[in-house]
Design a protein around this motif. Structure first.
Motif, PDB file in Angstrom:
ATOM      1  N   ILE A  96      30.186   1.511 -16.096  1.00 22.18           N
ATOM      2  CA  ILE A  96      28.872   0.707 -16.564  1.00 22.18           C
ATOM      3  C   ILE A  96      28.546  -0.467 -15.417  1.00 22.18           C
ATOM      4  O   ILE A  96      29.630  -1.257 -15.385  1.00 22.18           O
ATOM      5  N   LEU A  97      27.796   0.042 -14.392  1.00 20.67           N
ATOM      6  CA  LEU A  97      27.833  -1.056 -13.406  1.00 20.67           C
ATOM      7  C   LEU A  97      26.601  -1.857 -13.265  1.00 20.67           C
ATOM      8  O   LEU A  97      25.472  -1.708 -13.338  1.00 20.67           O
ATOM      9  N   GLU A  98      27.096  -2.992 -13.389  1.00 18.79           N
ATOM     10  CA  GLU A  98      25.973  -4.148 -13.750  1.00 18.79           C
ATOM     11  C   GLU A  98      26.277  -5.312 -12.809  1.00 18.79           C
ATOM     12  O   GLU A  98      27.049  -6.310 -12.877  1.00 18.79           O
ATOM     13  N   LYS A 125      30.801   8.215  -6.714  1.00 18.76           N
ATOM     14  CA  LYS A 125      30.553   9.458  -6.860  1.00 18.76           C
ATOM     15  C   LYS A 125      31.797  10.618  -6.196  1.00 18.76           C
ATOM     16  O   LYS A 125      32.003  11.425  -6.619  1.00 18.76           O
ATOM     17  N   GLU A 126      32.092   9.730  -4.991  1.00 25.80           N
ATOM     18  CA  GLU A 126      33.202  10.437  -4.093  1.00 25.80           C
ATOM     19  C   GLU A 126      34.518  10.569  -5.120  1.00 25.80           C
ATOM     20  O   GLU A 126      35.266  11.372  -5.019  1.00 25.80           O
ATOM     21  N   ARG A 127      34.931   9.717  -5.934  1.00 27.65           N
ATOM     22  CA  ARG A 127      35.680   9.692  -6.812  1.00 27.65           C
ATOM     23  C   ARG A 127      35.593  10.641  -8.211  1.00 27.65           C
ATOM     24  O   ARG A 127      36.731  10.699  -9.217  1.00 27.65           O
ATOM     25  N   GLY A 128      34.505  11.154  -8.386  1.00 29.88           N
ATOM     26  CA  GLY A 128      34.187  12.096  -9.486  1.00 29.88           C
ATOM     27  C   GLY A 128      33.997  11.026 -10.705  1.00 29.88           C
ATOM     28  O   GLY A 128      34.063  11.588 -11.848  1.00 29.88           O
ATOM     29  N   ILE A 129      33.456   9.964 -10.464  1.00 33.33           N
ATOM     30  CA  ILE A 129      33.223   8.898 -11.749  1.00 33.33           C
ATOM     31  C   ILE A 129      31.739   8.816 -11.784  1.00 33.33           C
ATOM     32  O   ILE A 129      31.035   8.278 -10.851  1.00 33.33           O
ATOM     33  N   ALA A 130      31.393   8.972 -13.272  1.00 31.55           N
ATOM     34  CA  ALA A 130      29.905   8.972 -13.515  1.00 31.55           C
ATOM     35  C   ALA A 130      29.597   7.503 -13.682  1.00 31.55           C
ATOM     36  O   ALA A 130      30.512   6.771 -13.797  1.00 31.55           O
ATOM     37  N   VAL A 131      28.252   7.235 -13.439  1.00 30.72           N
ATOM     38  CA  VAL A 131      27.716   5.852 -13.491  1.00 30.72           C
ATOM     39  C   VAL A 131      26.692   5.724 -14.456  1.00 30.72           C
ATOM     40  O   VAL A 131      25.831   6.427 -14.231  1.00 30.72           O
ATOM     41  N   LEU A 132      26.903   4.582 -15.228  1.00 31.74           N
ATOM     42  CA  LEU A 132      25.610   4.191 -15.816  1.00 31.74           C
ATOM     43  C   LEU A 132      25.259   2.776 -15.360  1.00 31.74           C
ATOM     44  O   LEU A 132      25.956   1.649 -15.338  1.00 31.74           O
ATOM     45  N   LEU A 133      23.868   2.840 -14.516  1.00 25.29           N
ATOM     46  CA  LEU A 133      23.607   1.523 -14.094  1.00 25.29           C
ATOM     47  C   LEU A 133      22.679   0.790 -14.691  1.00 25.29           C
ATOM     48  O   LEU A 133      21.680   1.203 -15.213  1.00 25.29           O
ATOM     49  N   ALA A 203      23.978   4.678 -23.978  1.00 25.49           N
ATOM     50  CA  ALA A 203      25.439   4.830 -23.857  1.00 25.49           C
ATOM     51  C   ALA A 203      26.055   6.186 -24.515  1.00 25.49           C
ATOM     52  O   ALA A 203      26.901   6.697 -23.909  1.00 25.49           O
ATOM     53  N   GLU A 204      25.369   6.335 -25.482  1.00 26.82           N
ATOM     54  CA  GLU A 204      25.648   7.737 -26.261  1.00 26.82           C
ATOM     55  C   GLU A 204      25.342   8.762 -25.215  1.00 26.82           C
ATOM     56  O   GLU A 204      26.280   9.730 -25.226  1.00 26.82           O
ATOM     57  N   THR A 205      24.284   8.751 -24.867  1.00 27.82           N
ATOM     58  CA  THR A 205      23.630   9.899 -23.773  1.00 27.82           C
ATOM     59  C   THR A 205      24.596  10.220 -22.529  1.00 27.82           C
ATOM     60  O   THR A 205      25.091  11.015 -22.124  1.00 27.82           O
TER      61      THR A 205
END
Length: 214
Positions: A96-98, A125-133, A203-205
């Motif tokens: 969760i990027l804030e 993204k390069e590390r395969g980590i999803a982001v909630l911005l 967050a659930e989505t």
């Protein structure tokens, strides 16, 4: 007897495999809340910080999730970029990027903020980590021209990187004095509760997008 023994052996293997699969499914999804004082829980007990309360709310919904708190009070987008790699451990599935609120308060050029956030999204993204911005809005005292340049950052970057967007991290809190500390900028405990409940559907989505196909 040999046949029965063989049958028993394979039955034991099957049970072991099923138990192992169950244990794997029970492994919590590891997220990191990465941001500034709004994420860190400025002047609040550790148990009242946003990542802790969001984790509790998601677990109440039945999600196996752990959310580490990597918020640093006073952090800017440049500070976040500098510490990103060592603040997000291996095994993290989502962030969760804030960040950006302190940039706006300091009048940092929105183009610089966007550049830093863009770099963070690219690295994750390069590390395969999803982001909630988690988006932010410029304070009104910065003027309409600055606000126009700043406020569009988050939607542009979410579209560019395919990140989940939560448009405004302080939604439901920013104009309500009873949900803020005396400084008029940071949420109090009740304010964090509102922020968690407001973000919870997003967050659930986000979690479902990470675990889809498992």
């Amino acid at each position: 007897m040999a046949f029965k023994a063989t049958l028993g052996f394979f039955a034991a293997l099957a049970i072991t495999a099923l138990l192992s699969a169950g244990a794997a499914r029970a492994e919590p999804v590891k997220l990191v809340g990465f941001g500034d004082s709004l994420m860190a829980g400025y002047q609040l007990p550790a148990a009242d910080a946003f990542p802790v309360k969001l984790q509790a709310a998601l677990r109440e919904k039945g999600y196996e999730v752990e959310i580490a708190n990597a918020g640093v009070s006073g952090d800017t987008s440049s500070g976040g970029l500098a510490r990103l790699d060592w603040s997000i451990p291996d095994g993290t599935r989502g962030v969760i990027l804030e960040l950006g609120a302190n940039d706006a308060l300091r009048g940092i050029a929105p183009e610089e903020t966007e550049k830093n956030l863009d770099a963070m999204l690219t690295r994750l993204k390069e590390r395969g980590i999803a982001v909630l911005l988690a988006g932010m809005m410029a304070p009104p005292n910065m003027g309409p021209e600055y606000g126009e340049r700043f406020n569009g950052i988050y939607q542009r970057l979410a579209q560019k990187h395919g990140a989940t967007l939560y448009p405004f991290f302080l939604d439901g809190v920013v104009t309500k004095a009873n949900l803020q500390l005396e400084d008029g900028m940071h949420p109090n405990t009740e304010g964090v509760d509102v922020m968690v409940q407001t973000m919870l559907p997003t967050a659930e989505t986000f979690l479902k997008s990470i675990t889809a196909g498992e």
